[in-house]
Motif scaffolding. Structure first.
Motif, PDB file in Angstrom:
ATOM      1  N   THR A 177      62.023  42.724  39.587  1.00 54.73           N
ATOM      2  CA  THR A 177      62.988  41.620  39.490  1.00 54.73           C
ATOM      3  C   THR A 177      63.082  41.042  38.081  1.00 54.73           C
ATOM      4  OG1 THR A 177      61.291  40.040  40.218  1.00 54.73           O
ATOM      5  CG2 THR A 177      62.723  40.977  41.910  1.00 54.73           C
ATOM      6  N   ASP A 178      62.547  41.770  37.099  1.00 53.38           N
ATOM      7  CA  ASP A 178      62.656  41.406  35.682  1.00 53.38           C
ATOM      8  C   ASP A 178      61.970  40.093  35.319  1.00 53.38           C
ATOM      9  OD1 ASP A 178      64.288  43.678  34.930  1.00 53.38           O
ATOM     10  OD2 ASP A 178      65.916  42.704  36.016  1.00 53.38           O
ATOM     11  N   ARG A 179      60.991  39.697  36.107  1.00 52.56           N
ATOM     12  CA  ARG A 179      60.221  38.510  35.733  1.00 52.56           C
ATOM     13  C   ARG A 179      59.202  38.852  34.655  1.00 52.56           C
ATOM     14  NH1 ARG A 179      58.699  35.025  41.038  1.00 52.56           N
ATOM     15  NH2 ARG A 179      57.988  33.622  39.381  1.00 52.56           N
ATOM     16  N   VAL A 180      58.860  40.141  34.534  1.00 56.32           N
ATOM     17  CA  VAL A 180      57.980  40.615  33.469  1.00 56.32           C
ATOM     18  C   VAL A 180      58.517  41.931  32.918  1.00 56.32           C
ATOM     19  CG1 VAL A 180      55.924  39.495  34.414  1.00 56.32           C
ATOM     20  CG2 VAL A 180      56.458  41.842  35.074  1.00 56.32           C
ATOM     21  N   ASP A 181      58.082  42.265  31.703  1.00 60.39           N
ATOM     22  CA  ASP A 181      58.484  43.523  31.073  1.00 60.39           C
ATOM     23  C   ASP A 181      57.492  44.640  31.364  1.00 60.39           C
ATOM     24  OD1 ASP A 181      60.707  42.251  29.703  1.00 60.39           O
ATOM     25  OD2 ASP A 181      59.200  41.346  28.389  1.00 60.39           O
ATOM     26  N   LEU A 182      56.208  44.277  31.491  1.00 55.86           N
ATOM     27  CA  LEU A 182      55.145  45.242  31.766  1.00 55.86           C
ATOM     28  C   LEU A 182      54.162  44.631  32.745  1.00 55.86           C
ATOM     29  CD1 LEU A 182      54.210  46.448  28.131  1.00 55.86           C
ATOM     30  CD2 LEU A 182      55.612  47.692  29.794  1.00 55.86           C
ATOM     31  N   VAL A 183      53.455  45.507  33.454  1.00 50.06           N
ATOM     32  CA  VAL A 183      52.353  45.062  34.307  1.00 50.06           C
ATOM     33  C   VAL A 183      51.072  45.701  33.794  1.00 50.06           C
ATOM     34  CG1 VAL A 183      51.325  45.128  36.595  1.00 50.06           C
ATOM     35  CG2 VAL A 183      53.771  44.719  36.363  1.00 50.06           C
ATOM     36  N   ILE A 184      50.135  44.875  33.348  1.00 48.88           N
ATOM     37  CA  ILE A 184      48.808  45.341  32.929  1.00 48.88           C
ATOM     38  C   ILE A 184      47.823  44.578  33.794  1.00 48.88           C
ATOM     39  CG2 ILE A 184      47.218  45.690  31.005  1.00 48.88           C
ATOM     40  CD1 ILE A 184      49.549  45.487  29.105  1.00 48.88           C
ATOM     41  N   ALA A 185      47.582  45.091  35.004  1.00 50.06           N
ATOM     42  CA  ALA A 185      46.798  44.339  35.982  1.00 50.06           C
ATOM     43  C   ALA A 185      46.104  45.297  36.947  1.00 50.06           C
ATOM     44  CB  ALA A 185      47.689  43.352  36.741  1.00 50.06           C
ATOM     45  N   THR A 186      45.228  46.145  36.408  1.00 47.85           N
ATOM     46  CA  THR A 186      44.460  47.116  37.203  1.00 47.85           C
ATOM     47  C   THR A 186      45.339  47.814  38.240  1.00 47.85           C
ATOM     48  OG1 THR A 186      43.719  45.428  38.802  1.00 47.85           O
ATOM     49  CG2 THR A 186      42.289  45.864  36.903  1.00 47.85           C
ATOM     50  N   LEU A 187      46.474  48.303  37.784  1.00 45.63           N
ATOM     51  CA  LEU A 187      47.454  48.921  38.678  1.00 45.63           C
ATOM     52  C   LEU A 187      47.171  50.412  38.821  1.00 45.63           C
ATOM     53  CD1 LEU A 187      50.099  48.343  40.282  1.00 45.63           C
ATOM     54  CD2 LEU A 187      51.343  48.970  38.202  1.00 45.63           C
ATOM     55  N   GLY A 188      46.833  50.830  40.032  1.00 45.64           N
ATOM     56  CA  GLY A 188      46.618  52.247  40.296  1.00 45.64           C
ATOM     57  C   GLY A 188      47.936  52.950  40.575  1.00 45.64           C
TER      58      GLY A 188
ATOM     59  N   GLY B 271      21.320  42.525  46.655  1.00 41.67           N
ATOM     60  CA  GLY B 271      20.962  43.927  46.445  1.00 41.67           C
ATOM     61  C   GLY B 271      22.126  44.847  46.770  1.00 41.67           C
ATOM     62  N   LEU B 272      23.337  44.407  46.420  1.00 42.11           N
ATOM     63  CA  LEU B 272      24.554  45.122  46.809  1.00 42.11           C
ATOM     64  C   LEU B 272      24.519  46.581  46.366  1.00 42.11           C
ATOM     65  CD1 LEU B 272      27.144  44.146  48.290  1.00 42.11           C
ATOM     66  CD2 LEU B 272      28.240  44.032  46.041  1.00 42.11           C
ATOM     67  N   GLU B 273      24.882  47.469  47.274  1.00 43.10           N
ATOM     68  CA  GLU B 273      24.861  48.904  47.005  1.00 43.10           C
ATOM     69  C   GLU B 273      26.250  49.512  47.184  1.00 43.10           C
ATOM     70  OE1 GLU B 273      20.339  49.834  48.706  1.00 43.10           O
ATOM     71  OE2 GLU B 273      22.109  50.451  49.851  1.00 43.10           O
ATOM     72  N   ASN B 274      26.544  50.509  46.349  1.00 41.79           N
ATOM     73  CA  ASN B 274      27.755  51.308  46.555  1.00 41.79           C
ATOM     74  C   ASN B 274      27.420  52.365  47.604  1.00 41.79           C
ATOM     75  OD1 ASN B 274      29.516  53.887  44.727  1.00 41.79           O
ATOM     76  ND2 ASN B 274      30.277  52.590  46.359  1.00 41.79           N
ATOM     77  N   LYS B 275      27.963  52.190  48.798  1.00 45.58           N
ATOM     78  CA  LYS B 275      27.659  53.106  49.904  1.00 45.58           C
ATOM     79  C   LYS B 275      28.399  54.432  49.759  1.00 45.58           C
ATOM     80  CE  LYS B 275      24.990  50.098  51.916  1.00 45.58           C
ATOM     81  NZ  LYS B 275      23.543  50.308  52.087  1.00 45.58           N
ATOM     82  N   PHE B 276      29.661  54.365  49.363  1.00 41.90           N
ATOM     83  CA  PHE B 276      30.419  55.587  49.068  1.00 41.90           C
ATOM     84  C   PHE B 276      31.698  55.210  48.323  1.00 41.90           C
ATOM     85  CE2 PHE B 276      31.856  54.188  53.230  1.00 41.90           C
ATOM     86  CZ  PHE B 276      33.235  54.355  53.212  1.00 41.90           C
ATOM     87  N   ILE B 277      32.266  56.179  47.601  1.00 38.32           N
ATOM     88  CA  ILE B 277      33.494  55.948  46.827  1.00 38.32           C
ATOM     89  C   ILE B 277      34.708  56.170  47.717  1.00 38.32           C
ATOM     90  CG2 ILE B 277      34.927  56.810  44.929  1.00 38.32           C
ATOM     91  CD1 ILE B 277      32.375  57.348  43.363  1.00 38.32           C
ATOM     92  N   ILE B 278      35.604  55.196  47.716  1.00 35.05           N
ATOM     93  CA  ILE B 278      36.853  55.319  48.466  1.00 35.05           C
ATOM     94  C   ILE B 278      37.867  56.130  47.660  1.00 35.05           C
ATOM     95  CG2 ILE B 278      38.809  54.055  49.450  1.00 35.05           C
ATOM     96  CD1 ILE B 278      36.319  53.547  51.037  1.00 35.05           C
ATOM     97  N   ALA B 279      38.025  55.757  46.404  1.00 34.22           N
ATOM     98  CA  ALA B 279      39.002  56.449  45.553  1.00 34.22           C
ATOM     99  C   ALA B 279      38.687  56.207  44.086  1.00 34.22           C
ATOM    100  CB  ALA B 279      40.409  55.963  45.862  1.00 34.22           C
ATOM    101  N   ASN B 280      38.880  57.241  43.287  1.00 33.38           N
ATOM    102  CA  ASN B 280      38.787  57.104  41.843  1.00 33.38           C
ATOM    103  C   ASN B 280      40.191  56.810  41.351  1.00 33.38           C
ATOM    104  OD1 ASN B 280      37.924  57.127  39.218  1.00 33.38           O
ATOM    105  ND2 ASN B 280      37.857  59.352  39.040  1.00 33.38           N
ATOM    106  N   SER B 281      40.405  55.600  40.877  1.00 36.11           N
ATOM    107  CA  SER B 281      41.770  55.152  40.580  1.00 36.11           C
ATOM    108  C   SER B 281      41.840  54.446  39.236  1.00 36.11           C
ATOM    109  CB  SER B 281      42.260  54.212  41.692  1.00 36.11           C
ATOM    110  OG  SER B 281      43.547  53.731  41.414  1.00 36.11           O
ATOM    111  N   PRO B 282      41.972  55.200  38.141  1.00 36.08           N
ATOM    112  CA  PRO B 282      42.108  54.561  36.831  1.00 36.08           C
ATOM    113  C   PRO B 282      43.314  53.625  36.807  1.00 36.08           C
ATOM    114  CG  PRO B 282      41.799  56.929  36.624  1.00 36.08           C
ATOM    115  CD  PRO B 282      42.050  56.665  38.067  1.00 36.08           C
ATOM    116  N   SER B 283      43.320  52.716  35.879  1.00 40.47           N
ATOM    117  CA  SER B 283      44.412  51.746  35.765  1.00 40.47           C
ATOM    118  C   SER B 283      45.504  52.262  34.832  1.00 40.47           C
ATOM    119  CB  SER B 283      43.878  50.418  35.242  1.00 40.47           C
ATOM    120  OG  SER B 283      42.954  49.859  36.145  1.00 40.47           O
ATOM    121  N   PHE B 284      46.748  52.006  35.223  1.00 43.26           N
ATOM    122  CA  PHE B 284      47.925  52.419  34.462  1.00 43.26           C
ATOM    123  C   PHE B 284      48.775  51.188  34.171  1.00 43.26           C
ATOM    124  CE2 PHE B 284      46.456  55.858  37.055  1.00 43.26           C
ATOM    125  CZ  PHE B 284      46.664  57.027  36.331  1.00 43.26           C
TER     126      PHE B 284
END
Length: 262
Positions: free
Chosen positions: A91-102, A204-217
């Motif tokens: 809706t043209d409220r912004v020109d770019l999105v830089i917000a951990t967008l997968g 003691g939070l643990e990473n139980k398993f990876i859901i997705a590898n999703s770099p930011s764009f």
């Protein structure tokens, strides 16, 4: 009479076409205006959040600042929640999105994506006494997740029918719910889990398993080809000169890994 009627119909068609054509901020428009509006995380440490001085700070904030500096224009930060990112761009409220967008095929129907600029993966995190090693193990458990995110989409598709998936409006609400004991498992990004560990080491939070590898764009409105090309050159340049690696070490506490290019 027929000639006059044809003229009126033609004028109406032309007017409707003008109304239906949305404004778009192309590279030349941004340079001409001397200003760029960039959507960044509203409350998502360490990518973007309010600092102690009342100013927004984080990985994505620094990338936005570098873009404005390289363009030679004024920067206007537009803090957004996860659900606002794509609508604000469309809706043209912004020109770019830089917000951990997968990036995924569904989102690519609506917007364009740059080359990846930041590492990110999502997973299922829980305390040591919670046994989960796959989505199947969500059976009978309460799962906290931010609604509309890639994590939400991923687990919703595969979770057992008796998994209690509790969706929240933003990451801050999801974190607060998990920390207060409203869920057995939190499905989120690795950086969110790091933040929980730093503030609640007793978990003691643990990473139980990876859901997705999703770099930011970086998200760009469909059709803005010159802006997309410029942003891709920007990302390449910051990879080569080490500035993205420096940001990764500063905010994410890890060297910049290899990132995909589209």
């Amino acid at each position: 009479m027929m000639k006059k009627l044809s003229g009126l119909i033609g004028a109406a068609i032309t007017a409707s076409m003008l109304v239906a054509t949305p404004a778009s901020a192309e590279l030349k428009d941004i340079l001409s205006a001397g200003k760029i509006k960039i959507a960044t995380p509203e409350n998502f440490t360490p990518f973007g959040s309010l600092g102690a001085d009342g100013e927004y700070e984080g990985y994505d904030i620094d990338v936005a600042k570098m873009i404005a500096e390289d363009l030679g224009v004024e920067l206007e930060l537009v803090p957004v929640t996860s659900k606002q990112r794509i609508p604000f761009l469309e809706t043209d409220r912004v020109d770019l999105v830089i917000a951990t967008l997968g990036a995924n095929p569904e989102r690519a129907k609506s917007i364009w994506f740059s080359h990846a600029y930041a590492p990110f993966f999502s997973g299922a995190f829980a305390k040591p006494d919670v046994t989960v090693s796959s989505v199947d193990d969500f059976s009978g458990k309460k799962i906290a997740v931010t609604g509309g995110t890639l994590e939400d989409l991923a687990i919703t598709a595969d979770a057992p029918a008796d998994a209690d998936i509790i969706r929240f409006g933003d990451n801050a609400a999801t974190i607060a719910a998990y920390v207060s004991g409203q869920a057995d498992v939190i499905v989120t990004g690795n950086m969110v889990a790091l933040g929980i560990t730093q503030t609640n080491p007793e978990f003691g939070l643990e990473n139980k398993f990876i859901i997705a590898n999703s770099p930011s764009f970086i998200g760009i409105k469909t059709g803005n080809i010159d802006l997309l090309q410029w942003v891709n050159v920007f990302v390449l340049n910051k990879k080569l000169n080490g500035k993205l690696d420096a940001l990764s070490k500063k905010w994410l506490k890890t060297p910049l890994p290899p990132l995909p290019a589209l």
